[in-house]
Structure formats: C-alpha cells, structure tokens
Scaffold this active site. Structure first.
Site, PDB file in Angstrom:
ATOM      1  CG  HIS A  68      -3.955   0.601   4.823  1.00 33.40           C
ATOM      2  ND1 HIS A  68      -3.473  -0.219   3.810  1.00 33.40           N
ATOM      3  CD2 HIS A  68      -4.941   1.351   4.263  1.00 33.40           C
ATOM      4  CE1 HIS A  68      -4.164   0.023   2.700  1.00 33.40           C
ATOM      5  NE2 HIS A  68      -5.047   0.972   2.954  1.00 33.40           N
ATOM      6  CB  CYS A 104      -0.948  -0.004   1.203  1.00 32.41           C
ATOM      7  SG  CYS A 104      -0.146  -0.306   2.789  1.00 32.41           S
TER       8      CYS A 104
END
Length: 1025
Positions: A374, A125
């Site tokens: 994340h 990510c």
C-alpha cells in the site's frame, strides 16, 4: 418538472420526497439470512408443486425497499434496496450541504481547513499519492489552471467533459481545492490514462511516464509559463564526463533528468547514495574507452557531474531491485537516513549558487513484497509548513508541524532483523520510503493558486443529469418491472464517465432468463425506467421474466441436500446386506468411501458455476473470468466422478476385482438419485476383453525386460559393478583407445538393471549427443576430463564398447586415442579425440562458467583464521597443503583463444599435437578413485553466505560478528593475494563460491566498548542472506 427522454434539464430532488415514498422498516437481515429466507419454502414444497408465489419468493420480489437515512449502505441481498449506490454524488448537486445534512455530516463532509482525499479504485493508491504531492506543488497547480479548455468557456453542466490529460488533471485539482466532500473519486483521470484499477503498477515507472506525457502535452501551449512549467519545476542537467588517462582529453555528454535514481543497497544515509551516484568509474581492459585524440582504446575514468538542479528535486530510492536468484523483483527493506535540509553544493560542479533544499514530501510503500502493498504520502503544506499524511480517503495532520514516520516503520514486519538507527533532530530514517521530494529553499512568499471562473462553472454542474428519482419514485406496487445490474446502476450514477450500454449476458441462466443466484447483484426497477435506460443507452437482453425451470431445479437440489444425511445412513445399512446371485451392481470401492462428499460437491456445482460467472458485466474482465472458468471446468473434468474408478480406459468394467464390490439393487437405486449419469455395471457383466489381452501382454513384457536386464548385466559386468574402470590420468598400457559415454546413460542403465526392470522401460539409446556441441564437436579437453568434467563422462573399454553397440542404439561414437611418436620415449605420448574438440564452443562454455562464478547470490565461502602467521597444520587441513605440482596446476587459468592447450592441442586441421606426461595427472585422479571437489571445513574455519555484488567492507562486518575481530584489525587474503580495497565487490576481487579466505588478526582490542561502537554503527550494513 419531469425531464424529457434526453434528460436535458438538471434539477434537484427534495430529501423529504424519499421519506414519503418509501415505507420505514425496523431493520434488515444480513445477506446470508436473506438467502436462506428466500428458499425456506423448499423444506415443505416438492419441485412439482412450485407456484408463481414460490418463484417470486426466490427472486425476493416481496422484500421491502430501504429508506434513506435508515439504510446507510446498499443491501445487496435486497433487489429493492436502491440506497447507497452512488446517488449521494448528485442528489445534492446545487446545494451540496443539503445532502450532508441528510446523511452523516461527520463522516462525509469535509472539515474546515482540511484537504480532500481520493478514493482508492482498487489498486490505485500509488496514483493517489502522486496526485496529492503534485496538487501541493502550487506552481504546477497554478500553471495547469492557466491552461485554456478545449471545450470553450461557455460549456457547462452535462456538456462539459475533460478532453486532454491537462484538463483531467486541472479538473481534479479544482475538485481537491473546492469540494465540500471529505474525498472525491479520481475515476475520470485514471480512465483517461488507461490504467488498470485492479492491478498495482510500478509507482516509480508511473511517475516517469506521466511526467513525460504531461510535458509533451503542455509543450503545445502558447503561454510560456504553462509550456515550460515541467522543465522549471522538475528538470535538471548532468553530464557524463569521460577523461582519457593517456592524453587527458575530456569528453562530455550533457543530459536532462527529472529525478535521480539512487542505489540504496549497502548504504545507510542519503548523502552516501548521492556520492555513489556521482563516483568515478574506471574503464579498463575490455571496457576501455576509444579516445578521439589518441585514435585508440585507452584506459579512462567516467563520472557524472551535476550541472544544474531544478526547483523540485525528486530522489528515487531504488527499493525494488531484480533478484537474479529468483528471477523476480524484491524490495530492499534497508533503513535510509535523510535530513529535512539537504545541501547539494558539495555535489555540484559549480559552487557559486544556492543549493539548500527543504524536504517537502516522503512517499511510502507499506509491505515487504515488490508486487503488493500500500502506498501513502507524507506531504508538507507549502503555505502553512504543516505536515499531512495522505492515505487515500483518509488525511491526517501531523502534530507540531513535524514529520512523523515512526509508526509507518512498524506497520509491516520486515524480513530483516536490523535495528532501526537513532535519528537526531531534523533527520529521519525509513525502510519504506521510496521517493524523497526536496524543494529549493526560498524566502519568497508562497503563491496562492486560484481556480479560474470558467472552471468553477464546470464544477458547479459536474454531476450526472439523470435523476435518481427515475429509479425510485416511478416504481409502484403492481406495475411491470425489470432487473438491471447493480454495477451498471453505479456506473450510471458515476460522475466521471458516461455509462456503457447495458450488458446482462453474464447474469443469464441456461434458459435465457435472470438466474436466481444472480439476484444479489441485481436491482429491480420499473418498466418505465427500463424503457428510458434502453432507449438512451442501448444494450440488453432485457430481464423482464423470472425462470421457473431454475427455481424448480434449485428446489430439487436443496431438498436433496437436506435428505443427504438420512440417505447416507440408509445406504450404509444396505451395504451390510450380502447380495446373492446376479441381482446386484458393481460399484467402485473408492466411490463408496466418498459418495456422500461427491454428492454434496455435485449438488453445489450449480452454485459454484454461478460464483465463477460473477464477473464484471459491463467491463473488460468478463472474458478473463470466462477463460478462468473454462480452465477450472477442464480441471474438474479430469477428476473422476462417481463409479468412474471401476471404468477401464476402454470404457468397460475394469479387470481388478480388488477395486470394486457388489451392492444391492436398493442401494444402487438410492445412489442413482444423486448420480443419475454414473456408469452402471450389473454384477453379471464380464470384464473388459481388451484389458485382459493387455494384461497378458504386460506379463510377457515384464519377462522380456527381466531377460534383457540379465543379458546386459552379464555382458557389462564390470561397468555395472563399477570395477576395473580405465582412467585417463593413468592410461592403461594394454589399449590405445578408450570410448566415452554419458555418465547419465550409465546411471539410468544401472537403475533399470538393478532396481526395477519389470516396472520401467529399458534404456535403448546411449545418448552421446549431450556431450557434443551443436557443430558436432567435443565439448571437453583431455585435461578437463581428468578433473572437473570427469563426473559427466564414463570411460569404456573397447571390449565393452562392442557389447554396447550390440545392446543399444549408438547415436555418436566418442573415443580418446593414444599416439606415440617413439617407442623408446613414453613421455612423448600424444592424445587425440574423435570427434575433434570444438574450440569456440569450449571457450564459450568456460566463459559462461566463469561468468556464473562472478555473478552469484547467497553463495557459501569459508573464512579461516590464521594462527601464528602460518596457514593450517597438515593434520587439520590437508586440502590447504598441496604439493608444489598441485599448486602449480591449480593456478592454471583458462587460456585465451589462440593459445595452445597443454593437454592436447586440436586445431582445425588436427595435425599438431603437443606432448604431455600422464604422470602429471596422477595427483588429481588415481586409478578408479575420484577426488571430491567439495570443500571440507576444518577447525578455526566458519562458513559465510555472501553475494558477488557485496563489498569487502560489508564482508568484514560479517567476519567481525563471526570472529569478534574488528574490521580495522582484519588482514584478509585469498590465494596469496591481499584483499585491501574495501569498496571493491567480492566478484571483482576474485572471490567465488567455496573460496577459502585467510584471516590474520592484529593484536586483539583491549577496549571491547570500542568494538560495540563499531558494531552499532555498522549493523544496518549487514546483508541478510
């Protein structure tokens, strides 16, 4: 229309072809239900009656294949399901809309005027956020499009493969711009960089390394607009300027930067972080600057001056810092405020330019840990001015062309309870933003980056040439078949990279065939397709046979599992029967208590082994998985199996009858069904003869240890009871020498003598080497042994030393000798040591101790509020009211190398010794009494947790909350020194752990609302410790 063996003809399948070939079905059971259904026949079929029909049921050969449009994701429990394994990528290659019309256009098709997302390959990510940010830099994108391809203009279809990093990035940008899919797969770009998709890297480090790699690759281009794009967009200059305080000479070192790394600890606004980055640094003391003009070291000041700024200004917020206490990185969840317009002119050396920047991107890290979380990105479209949130495959448009960070701050809980500050119009604050990107404000129209014609041709044929029809259409009932792993099929259908040779070794059973437990990760294909695969890609071994032996063994295990509960009741009843004579068998009591659990674990062992070997069959993770599996097996081997609890170390029956009992033959027979390899001991078996001998020897050793303890206690009675101990501070007149041993030796010896001489080994050696340096010199001075180092040593009388030499092994003799120059002048007493003091090692030890006092985290200090301009009453704080001699000695500092030690000076020759008076040390240590060095809290005093790098201003905020005294009313001092530099750190101010800071408050604030305003404005500066 069928392509040849090399598959050179790209062509497209009709969706209706799948509907004709695949029968429809009404639904699919979950994977666990399929697993249970595949082995249901074992309830009625014993192992010896297994047939080919049962084997095919175990391998699920008869399950119906799935149909496109009905089955939307791959059924891993069905080896005949070939839907959802990646075929949608190339099935509609020429006309991509045809594929979307078949499946789910609402979830898979790219919406109008929307951006394309990027697939998260596991832990990529952070890469996706940078790719989306760079893609929306139109100047960078246009320059990359101008890069010529190394493959030539006429290479298309299957022959095109990006070769360089620039080509991979160029190709990816073209897909992001022109793809009709909602998201694309960046595998080719990630693999070209050699990144581990399963491990999250440092995002800030990745940004630096990739920019450096891109600049180096583009430097070979002939077009200057392409060659210099990285420098034009991201490169600025600053200078390290050092000014001599003596002559005023200015030394300047110019350096390039691509991003500014800003410390956020202790700040709440972005401009404060930039100010700290540019602040002056004083070079004084050991850190003085060598001036070329003065030709000597001089005091100087050093600072950074910004000379030029790039079009795109990257500001890295250093959220991930090294924690000295834990030895790991940690994330700073500090709120930082920033505005959408940033004026950099006040920070520039030259004020004649335009330095107004607009916020264009905010990179966010969700999570409280520095090692997980994340990454997402908020990026502004330069053409429309609208803000978008890029979260891997999902892209969300912000309403009203406004940046919205509020929801991001509430997704993950923070350890800090700091309240979120209020943000005005055009400003934002975040505790998760780790990179801010600003673009130079310009009135020019935003350019449009067009994909070149040659690159569009590559995009038109970017799918694999191999047809999914090979797998599905050429599979007919009754034809020969084989198995291939689902993972390899997915890679075969993956457009980013050519597939590797087939590797089936990870799914083999011990008989060299397909393991039945691996069927959930395998797919059944026709022999025709298998021939094509192995001919083109190679690999093996080919899986064209089912393993009857594994199916039979699994059948036996499942039947035993079902039978276990009944057998448990039977064995429980058999254990109630009293065994007469020698007809029984010995069984460990521990094994009997847990035999059902052991049996269940043993029956599941085969399944556990299969799970451990479910590594990647066509990747690099197989060796790692094998290593971890071997580690787990070794750990399991260390655990005792059934009936091994009565086995002695020599492999025979243990001698302790309390740990075993006799069971009947019938009970042992039942147990042997589940534990066929368990050790067997009839109750007529004699115990281990070696263990009997060792038991007798152990009893003799216990008696010997008791005798040794008694002898040592008698010989060293006063040392054991800690009575009549000598003291260096008040030297005993009856002797001129005292011996030294380690306090650790004394404590361990007392444990042996007093607590358990029969259960632990006696102390054999004095171990005085711990008190010496590597050169054999003493590490302590006479003064330190009377004070802080007294807890590390124990003083021994000469008579006691004679006993110690007889009772223990003495590795080094350490003693202190009293010497007098005149009998009529006791004040002229000298002291010497053997061995001599090692000055270098002693000074190194002191320096390390001082360094530790200046580099601490989460240490306790004490703040005492002074009343009536006095310190503290003697009755309340005797520690703060020492005598004048004490105060004078407490102010002693560590003497630099070369100065004489006032206690005893031991030069290399050892000839000169300075006179001392033993009366000076009575204050610190009286006869047989050791003064505690731990601080005792008194009334009006509070303990605070602080760090060495914390500023005085931040400490005042803590004191404000503890004593309700505003920072501007606080007058702080320590050891008579006034603390007034709010920007200095506590370490620089000499505040060490256990320090006592005196607080004298000015007149109290009448308007408590003013104090509330101070607390509200400074609350986020408080360091939570």
């Amino acid at each position: 229309n069928t392509p040849g063996a090399q598959g050179k003809t790209p062509w497209r399948l009709s969706p209706s072809l799948f509907r004709r070939r695949r029968p429809a079905r009404s639904g699919m059971a979950p994977r666990l239900q399929l697993e249970k259904a595949a082995w249901r026949w074992t309830e009625t079929v014993p192992p010896e009656e297994v047939t080919q029909e049962h084997i095919e049921a175990a391998y699920r050969i008869g399950l119906e294949p799935c149909q496109r449009g009905v089955c939307r994701r791959n059924c891993r429990g069905n080896p005949n399901c070939l839907v959802g394994i990646g075929e949608h990528v190339w099935l509609g290659e020429i006309d991509e809309n045809s594929f979307h019309n078949i499946d789910d256009p609402n979830s898979e098709r790219r919406k109008k005027n929307a951006f394309v997302g990027l697939t998260n390959l596991g832990a990529t990510c952070y890469v996706n956020t940078f790719l989306q940010m760079w893609f929306l830099n139109l100047e960078l994108r246009q320059a990359l499009y101008l890069c010529p391809s190394t493959c030539g203009e006429y290479v298309t279809g299957e022959d095109y493969e990006p070769q360089t990093i620039c080509e991979h990035l160029q190709y990816l940008f073209a897909l992001l711009q022109n793809s009709n899919r909602r998201y694309i797969d960046p595998s080719g770009f990630v693999k070209a960089l050699g990144l581990d998709t399963g491990q999250q890297q440092d995002a800030q480090e990745f940004s630096k390394l990739f920019m450096s790699l891109l600049e180096d690759t583009l430097s070979k281009q002939k077009n200057p607009d392409v060659r210099n794009i990285v420098q034009k967009q991201f490169c600025g200059e600053y200078a390290y300027v050092t000014v001599c305080n003596q002559c005023g000479r200015e030394s300047k070192l110019v350096s390039k930067f691509y991003e500014l790394e800003l410390n956020i600890q202790g700040h709440k606004q972005l401009t404060d972080c930039i100010t700290e980055f540019l602040k002056e640094e004083k070079l004084e003391g050991d850190n003085r600057y060598f001036c070329e003009t003065c030709q000597s070291k001089q005091n100087a000041t050093r600072k950074i001056r910004l000379l030029s700024l790039p079009c795109t200004l990257n500001l890295q917020l250093m959220r991930f810092v090294f924690d000295r206490q834990t030895g790991h990185k940690k994330k700073l969840n500090t709120y930082i405020g920033f505005s959408e317009l940033l004026d950099m002119e006040p920070f520039m050396e030259q004020k004649d330019g335009v330095y107004i920047y607009e916020l264009s991107a905010v990179l966010i890290h969700r999570g409280v840990s520095a090692y997980s979380g994340h990454y997402i990105a908020h990026v502004k479209d330069p053409q429309t001015g609208e803000w978008y949130k890029f979260n891997d495959e999902d892209i969300e448009k912000m309403e009203g062309k406004k940046l919205q960070l509020g929801i991001e701050e509430d997704l993950e809980p923070s350890k800090s309870q700091t309240r979120k500050p209020k943000c005005g119009k055009g400003t934002h604050c975040s505790r998760n933003a780790y990179m801010l990107v600003y673009r130079l404000q310009t009135r020019e129209k935003s350019l449009t980056a067009e994909v070149p014609i040659t690159l569009k041709c590559h995009l038109l044929y970017h799918v694999l040439v191999e047809m999914y029809m090979f797998v599905s259409v050429h599979f007919f009932p009754g034809c020969p078949y084989e198995f291939v792993s689902l993972e390899w099929l997915q890679k075969w259908l993956d457009e980013s990279a050519p597939p590797k040779p087939i590797d089936n070794t990870a799914c083999l059973c011990s008989h060299g065939k397909l393991h039945p437990d691996k069927i959930s990760i395998m797919k059944r294909i026709s022999e025709y397709v298998a021939d094509y695969f192995y001919r083109r890609y190679g690999g093996g071994p080919r899986l064209n046979a089912l393993c009857k032996d594994c199916v039979v063994e699994r059948c036996r295990i499942l039947r035993l599992k079902n039978q276990l509960n009944e057998d448990y009741k039977t064995v429980t009843n058999l254990l109630k029967i009293t065994v007469k004579g020698n007809d029984g068998f010995w069984v460990g009591k521990s094994s009997l208590r847990s035999w059902r659990q052991l049996a269940l674990e043993q029956l599941n062992e085969q399944d556990d082994d299969a799970d451990q070997s479910n590594g990647k069959m066509n990747g690099d993770a197989q060796n790692k998985g094998s290593y971890e599996s071997n580690e787990e097996k070794r750990e399991e081997e260390e655990e005792l199996n059934f009936n091994e609890d009565l086995v002695c170390p020599h492999g025979d029956l243990c001698i302790s009858e309390n740990e075993r009992r006799v069971v009947s033959k019938e009970a042992w027979k039942k147990l042997k069904q589940y534990f066929p390899k368990a050790p067997e001991f009839p109750n007529s078996r004699e115990c281990c003869s070696q263990c009997k001998i060792l038991e007798r020897e152990g009893e003799e050793n216990e008696a010997l240890h008791k005798m040794m303890a008694c002898e040592q206690k008698t010989a060293l009675q006063n040392l054991f009871q800690d009575k009549c101990r000598p003291c260096l501070g008040s030297w005993p007149q009856e002797t001129d020498e005292l011996y030294i041993v380690s306090q650790f030796f004394v404590e361990e010896w007392r444990k042996f003598v007093s607590r358990r001489p029969t259960r632990c080994s006696p102390v054999s050696s004095v171990g005085n080497s711990a008190l010496l340096c590597p050169h054999g010199g003493l590490m302590f001075t006479f003064a330190s042994m009377t004070k802080e180092d007294s807890k590390l040593i124990a003083l021994i009388w000469p008579s006691e030393w004679e006993a110690i030499q007889k009772l223990f092994v003495v590795d080094h003799v350490i003693k202190i000798i009293r010497m007098q120059t005149s009998e009529t002048s006791p004040e002229s007493t000298l002291f010497d040591s053997e061995p001599k003091l090692c000055p270098e090692c002693r000074e190194g030890l002191l320096c390390q101790q001082q360094r530790d006092l200046r580099e601490y985290t989460q240490a306790t200090i004490y703040v005492h509020k002074v009343v009536d301009n006095k310190k503290v009453m003697k009755e309340a704080a005797p520690e703060l009211n020492v005598s004048s001699s004490e105060a004078e000695e407490e102010r002693e500092e560590v003497k630099p190398e070369g100065e004489q030690d006032p206690d005893f000076n031991q030069t290399n020759g050892g000839a000169k010794r300075q006179k001392i008076s033993h009366q000076n040390y009575i204050v610190y240590q009286k006869q047989g009494i050791r003064r505690s060095t731990r601080h005792r809290k008194v009334r009006g005093e509070k303990a605070l947790l602080v760090s060495a790098n914390q500023t005085l201003k931040e400490l005042k905020i803590q004191i404000m909350h503890a004593f309700s005294v505003a920072p501007f009313d606080q007058n702080l001092s320590i050891d008579g020194k006034i603390l007034n530099d709010d920007t200095a750190t506590l370490g620089a101010l000499g505040v060490i752990p256990e320090s006592v800071i005196l607080l004298k408050a000015d007149e109290p604030i009448a308007d408590y609302a003013a104090m509330d305003d101070v607390m509200q404005g400074k609350e986020d500066l408080i360091i939570t410790l």
